[in-house]
Design a protein around this motif. Structure first.
Motif, PDB file in Angstrom:
ATOM      1  N   ALA A  40      57.289  43.063  37.622  1.00  0.00           N
ATOM      2  CA  ALA A  40      56.526  42.517  36.499  1.00  0.00           C
ATOM      3  C   ALA A  40      57.462  42.392  35.305  1.00  0.00           C
ATOM      4  N   LEU A  41      57.011  41.677  34.307  1.00  0.00           N
ATOM      5  CA  LEU A  41      57.751  41.556  33.051  1.00  0.00           C
ATOM      6  C   LEU A  41      56.963  42.248  31.954  1.00  0.00           C
ATOM      7  N   TRP A  42      57.684  42.719  30.941  1.00  0.00           N
ATOM      8  CA  TRP A  42      57.036  43.443  29.850  1.00  0.00           C
ATOM      9  C   TRP A  42      57.688  43.083  28.515  1.00  0.00           C
ATOM     10  N   THR A  43      56.918  43.309  27.450  1.00  0.00           N
ATOM     11  CA  THR A  43      57.423  43.163  26.088  1.00  0.00           C
ATOM     12  C   THR A  43      57.237  44.489  25.359  1.00  0.00           C
ATOM     13  N   PRO A  44      58.116  44.770  24.396  1.00  0.00           N
ATOM     14  CA  PRO A  44      58.020  46.041  23.676  1.00  0.00           C
ATOM     15  C   PRO A  44      57.036  45.998  22.520  1.00  0.00           C
ATOM     16  N   SER A  45      56.439  47.143  22.268  1.00  0.00           N
ATOM     17  CA  SER A  45      55.683  47.383  21.051  1.00  0.00           C
ATOM     18  C   SER A  45      56.274  48.648  20.451  1.00  0.00           C
ATOM     19  N   ASN A  46      56.970  48.507  19.332  1.00  0.00           N
ATOM     20  CA  ASN A  46      57.760  49.599  18.770  1.00  0.00           C
ATOM     21  C   ASN A  46      57.122  50.079  17.474  1.00  0.00           C
ATOM     22  N   GLY A  47      56.369  51.182  17.561  1.00  0.00           N
ATOM     23  CA  GLY A  47      55.710  51.746  16.392  1.00  0.00           C
ATOM     24  C   GLY A  47      56.499  52.891  15.783  1.00  0.00           C
ATOM     25  N   LEU A  49      55.823  56.128  15.877  1.00  0.00           N
ATOM     26  CA  LEU A  49      55.897  57.315  16.719  1.00  0.00           C
ATOM     27  C   LEU A  49      55.982  57.005  18.208  1.00  0.00           C
ATOM     28  N   ARG A  50      55.741  55.759  18.591  1.00  0.00           N
ATOM     29  CA  ARG A  50      55.630  55.439  20.009  1.00  0.00           C
ATOM     30  C   ARG A  50      56.301  54.099  20.315  1.00  0.00           C
ATOM     31  N   TYR A  51      56.963  54.057  21.470  1.00  0.00           N
ATOM     32  CA  TYR A  51      57.524  52.821  22.013  1.00  0.00           C
ATOM     33  C   TYR A  51      56.730  52.526  23.281  1.00  0.00           C
ATOM     34  N   THR A  52      56.076  51.363  23.317  1.00  0.00           N
ATOM     35  CA  THR A  52      55.207  51.028  24.442  1.00  0.00           C
ATOM     36  C   THR A  52      55.719  49.784  25.152  1.00  0.00           C
ATOM     37  N   ALA A  53      55.744  49.857  26.482  1.00  0.00           N
ATOM     38  CA  ALA A  53      56.054  48.692  27.308  1.00  0.00           C
ATOM     39  C   ALA A  53      54.727  48.033  27.675  1.00  0.00           C
ATOM     40  N   LEU A  54      54.527  46.816  27.202  1.00  0.00           N
ATOM     41  CA  LEU A  54      53.298  46.071  27.470  1.00  0.00           C
ATOM     42  C   LEU A  54      53.534  45.199  28.704  1.00  0.00           C
ATOM     43  N   ILE A  55      52.981  45.619  29.834  1.00  0.00           N
ATOM     44  CA  ILE A  55      53.130  44.885  31.083  1.00  0.00           C
ATOM     45  C   ILE A  55      52.251  43.641  30.986  1.00  0.00           C
ATOM     46  N   ASN A  56      52.866  42.447  31.051  1.00  0.00           N
ATOM     47  CA  ASN A  56      52.074  41.254  30.778  1.00  0.00           C
ATOM     48  C   ASN A  56      52.288  40.080  31.726  1.00  0.00           C
ATOM     49  N   GLU A  57      53.136  40.246  32.733  1.00  0.00           N
ATOM     50  CA  GLU A  57      53.329  39.157  33.695  1.00  0.00           C
ATOM     51  C   GLU A  57      53.732  39.739  35.046  1.00  0.00           C
ATOM     52  N   ILE A  58      52.996  39.392  36.082  1.00  0.00           N
ATOM     53  CA  ILE A  58      53.302  39.844  37.443  1.00  0.00           C
ATOM     54  C   ILE A  58      54.129  38.767  38.140  1.00  0.00           C
ATOM     55  N   CYS A  83      65.092  38.663  37.498  1.00  0.00           N
ATOM     56  CA  CYS A  83      66.072  38.704  36.403  1.00  0.00           C
ATOM     57  C   CYS A  83      66.176  37.350  35.706  1.00  0.00           C
ATOM     58  N   ARG A  84      66.192  36.271  36.470  1.00  0.00           N
ATOM     59  CA  ARG A  84      66.255  34.929  35.866  1.00  0.00           C
ATOM     60  C   ARG A  84      65.014  34.660  35.009  1.00  0.00           C
ATOM     61  N   LEU A  85      63.841  35.025  35.529  1.00  0.00           N
ATOM     62  CA  LEU A  85      62.600  34.816  34.776  1.00  0.00           C
ATOM     63  C   LEU A  85      62.573  35.662  33.502  1.00  0.00           C
ATOM     64  N   ALA A  86      63.030  36.898  33.599  1.00  0.00           N
ATOM     65  CA  ALA A  86      63.053  37.781  32.428  1.00  0.00           C
ATOM     66  C   ALA A  86      64.004  37.243  31.369  1.00  0.00           C
ATOM     67  N   LEU A  87      65.169  36.808  31.792  1.00  0.00           N
ATOM     68  CA  LEU A  87      66.155  36.268  30.852  1.00  0.00           C
ATOM     69  C   LEU A  87      65.608  35.020  30.152  1.00  0.00           C
ATOM     70  N   LYS A  88      64.982  34.154  30.921  1.00  0.00           N
ATOM     71  CA  LYS A  88      64.426  32.913  30.373  1.00  0.00           C
ATOM     72  C   LYS A  88      63.302  33.192  29.365  1.00  0.00           C
ATOM     73  N   SER A  89      62.492  34.215  29.631  1.00  0.00           N
ATOM     74  CA  SER A  89      61.336  34.505  28.766  1.00  0.00           C
ATOM     75  C   SER A  89      61.628  35.539  27.682  1.00  0.00           C
ATOM     76  N   GLY A  90      62.793  36.182  27.729  1.00  0.00           N
ATOM     77  CA  GLY A  90      63.128  37.196  26.731  1.00  0.00           C
ATOM     78  C   GLY A  90      62.346  38.490  26.898  1.00  0.00           C
ATOM     79  N   LYS A  91      61.987  38.821  28.151  1.00  0.00           N
ATOM     80  CA  LYS A  91      61.203  40.025  28.431  1.00  0.00           C
ATOM     81  C   LYS A  91      62.016  41.030  29.240  1.00  0.00           C
ATOM     82  N   GLY A  92      61.493  42.255  29.319  1.00  0.00           N
ATOM     83  CA  GLY A  92      62.086  43.292  30.147  1.00  0.00           C
ATOM     84  C   GLY A  92      61.506  43.256  31.555  1.00  0.00           C
TER      85      GLY A  92
END
Length: 160
Positions: A40-47, A49-58, A83-92
Motif C-alpha cells: 500500500a501507499l501512505w502519506t505522513p501526518s506530522n503533529g 506529539l505524533r507522526y502518523t502514516a495514513l494508509i490511503n492506496e492499496i 516503488c515506481r507508483l510511490a515515486l510518481k505519487s510522492g508517497k511512502g
C-alpha cells in the motif's frame, strides 16, 4: 528529513479509512487459513506529539507478484512496481500481511528480514520510512515504522 529525531520525540501511529480497512480485511484474511500480503501507499501526518502514516492506496498484486505457501512472500517485480507508483505519487510504501492468530502480532525472524530488506528499497526510492503492518485473524492491526537512526542503522519503532 531526519527521521531519527522525529521518532525519538514523537509517538508513531497508523490510520486506515474504514472502507479501505474492509477491503484489506477481505483480501488478507484468507478462508484457506494461509498468510497473505499486499503493498500500500501512505502519506505522513506530522503533529506536535505524533507522526502518523495514513494508509490511503492499496496496490493489489497481479498473478505472479507473490507466493502463497502457508506463509506469503513477494516477487521483486511487485516491489519495483510499488516503488515506481510511490515515486510518481510522492508517497511512502507500506507492506501489510496477515498472521494466523488473534490479537497483537509480533514479528518472526523471517518477517524482520523481509521488512528490513523491503525498507532499504522503499527508503532509497521514496525518502520516506517504510511501514510494516500485520493483521490478526480477529482484524486487530499491529504496525511499525522502519527508518535509519542517527548512527545510520536500520531501526524500527512500534506504533502505540
Amino acid at each position: 528529513m531526519e527521521y531519527s529525531k522525529i521518532f525519538e520525540s514523537k509517538y508513531f501511529s497508523t490510520a486506515i479509512d474504514y472502507r479501505l480497512n474492509a477491503k484489506l480485511n477481505e483480501f488478507l484474511l484468507r478462508a484457506d487459513m494461509q498468510e497473505e500480503l499486499i503493498f500500500a501507499l501512505w502519506t505522513p501526518s506530522n503533529g506536535d506529539l505524533r507522526y502518523t502514516a495514513l494508509i490511503n492506496e492499496i496496490i493489489f498484486p497481479e498473478t505472479g507478484d507473490r507466493n502463497i505457501h502457508g506463509n506469503a512472500s513477494y516477487e521483486y517485480k511487485y516491489l519495483l512496481k510499488v516503488c515506481r507508483l510511490a515515486l510518481k505519487s510522492g508517497k511512502g510504501i507500506a507492506m501489510l500481511h496477515s498472521h494466523l492468530g488473534p490479537g497483537w502480532q509480533g514479528l518472526s525472524s523471517v518477517d524482520i528480514d523481509t521488512e528490513e530488506k523491503t525498507f532499504v528499497n522503499s527508503y532509497t526510492t521514496t525518502n520516506y520510512p517504510f511501514v510494516g503492518m500485520t493483521i490478526a485473524t480477529d482484524g486487530y492491526w499491529s504496525s511499525r515504522i522502519w527508518y535509519y537512526n542517527e548512527k545510520n542503522r536500520i531501526t524500527r519503532k512500534w506504533a502505540n
